[in-house]
Design an enzyme around this catalytic site. Structure first.
Site, short mmCIF file in Angstrom:
data_model
loop_
_atom_site.label_atom_id
_atom_site.label_comp_id
_atom_site.label_asym_id
_atom_site.label_seq_id
_atom_site.Cartn_x
_atom_site.Cartn_y
_atom_site.Cartn_z
N ASN A 44 93.14 29.45 64.07
CA ASN A 44 92.80 30.39 64.87
C ASN A 44 91.19 30.87 64.05
OD1 ASN A 44 93.26 31.66 62.17
ND2 ASN A 44 94.11 33.42 63.29
N HIS A 137 62.87 39.09 55.23
CA HIS A 137 61.86 39.31 56.32
C HIS A 137 61.50 40.64 56.22
CE1 HIS A 137 60.83 38.76 60.41
NE2 HIS A 137 61.06 39.91 60.87
N LYS A 200 49.36 39.27 69.05
CA LYS A 200 50.36 38.91 70.37
C LYS A 200 51.27 40.27 70.58
CE LYS A 200 54.57 37.99 67.15
NZ LYS A 200 55.53 37.15 66.70
N ASP A 228 54.41 32.15 57.81
CA ASP A 228 55.56 33.04 58.27
C ASP A 228 56.56 32.89 57.39
OD1 ASP A 228 56.45 34.99 59.94
OD2 ASP A 228 56.40 34.06 61.87
N GLY A 234 60.62 28.58 67.31
CA GLY A 234 59.36 28.23 67.35
C GLY A 234 58.39 28.46 68.39
N THR A 236 56.81 31.51 68.80
CA THR A 236 55.59 32.35 68.24
C THR A 236 54.65 31.38 67.74
OG1 THR A 236 56.68 34.29 67.82
CG2 THR A 236 54.84 33.93 66.66
#
Length: 324
Positions: A44, A137, A200, A228, A234, A236
């Site tokens: 499961n 990040h 951007k 980055d 991909g 950007t």
């Protein structure tokens, strides 16, 4: 009379199933072996884990990558931490080279979760005493966890490789958006190169879609290095690379720590406008994600040094002179 026990420390390295080759490399560098773990999934979808030898009183480092399906691997990681706590480990360090849900570190609109905070709470509740990750990040995630957080930088590994492989005489470091300018500036300082910025705009209601508006900085005739923390689909990166080539860039090189590579990332990154892509192996890169211009560097030596520093109570910040 009190009974005294001689001071002693024992390190163990454990690995989830998501990226065992990375954990194995870390263990080999530290001249040890991974603790045997039995792990499997029930019909499961439930996950079971068990350590096959005693871990009582140890300093445990539990390594797990978080590729797709990320929720499955997060749950396995939590279960491994819980099992280690219930087996009486003295200290438990979660090693998550690519921290799960790191992009969801704040609310953009009302009625949204702060998912990165929830993940740190889950690790703490499961029994983690310490977190270790690479290129978060958002650095503010360090403040979400109620305990020590070791934020490792892949920049020295990536930057030194790019400098040696491609040279720096005609190199310009490029930030793919305004949010990464600070990191790109550190890259430019290390490589002693100019800096450019791709401006951007992104529609918050349309994830993974980006529109490039303009480039700030001199890129004509230059080798442009887009930096980055991660590459997901991909989009950007490809949009930025096309804009750079349209503005006269001689070559476009991409460097990122985390190769998430969700489809169709490999196809986009293999576009002729991108001359090379340099990443680390914080996430497993399966054969279907590989392409000719991809260069993969191992993050294992950095993680091994950090684990050794934590185990021997040395400074982790000393691994990153000038950025402590």
């Amino acid at each position: 009379m009190a009974i005294e026990k001689p001071a002693s420390k024992q390190m163990v390295i454990a690995s989830g199933r998501a990226h065992q080759s990375l954990a194995q490399e870390v263990a080999e560098i530290l001249k040890t072996e991974l603790v045997p773990v039995t792990a499997y999934d029930f019909a499961n979808g439930e996950t079971f884990v068990r350590y096959e030898r005693s871990v009582r009183g140890v300093d445990a480092f539990i390594i797990q990558a978080h590729p797709n399906p990320i929720n499955h691997w997060v749950m396995e990681h939590l279960l491994m931490v819980d099992a280690m706590k219930r087996a009486s480990a003295k200290r438990i360090t979660v090693v998550a080279p690519f921290f799960p849900y790191a992009r969801q570190d704040k609310k953009h609109k009302g009625r949204e979760p702060i998912s990165a905070r929830l993940v740190t709470d889950l690790y703490r509740t499961a029994g983690a005493d310490r977190l270790m990750s690479v290129d978060l990040h958002s650095p503010q995630i360090q403040g979400f966890f109620d305990g020590p957080v070791d934020h490792l930088w892949a920049l020295p590994i990536l930057a030194d490789y790019v400098g040696e492989k491609f040279g720096t005489d005609k190199l310009t470091v490029v930030s793919p958006d305004s949010g990464r300018v600070r990191v790109a500036d550190i890259w430019a300082d290390r490589l002693a190169t100019p800096l450019a910025i791709v401006h951007k705009r992104r529609d918050p209601d349309k994830p993974n879609q980006v529109q490039v508006n303009e480039i700030v900085g001199q890129v004509e005739g230059r080798d442009c290095l887009i930096v980055d923390d991660m590459i997901d689909t991909g989009g950007t990166i490809l949009a930025a690379a096309k804009a750079l080539k349209e503005n006269g860039a001689a070559r476009v090189i991409v460097a990122a720590t985390h190769a998430v590579f969700s489809p169709p990332a490999s196809e986009r990154l293999n576009d002729p406008v991108i001359d090379a892509v340099v990443v680390t192996n914080t996430l497993p890169i399966t054969p279907d994600k590989e392409f000719e211009t991809l260069h993969v560097l191992s993050i294992a030596p950095l993680i091994a040094k950090a684990i050794a520093a934590v185990f021997y109570d040395d400074s982790v910040n000393s691994l990153f002179p000038g950025h402590a």
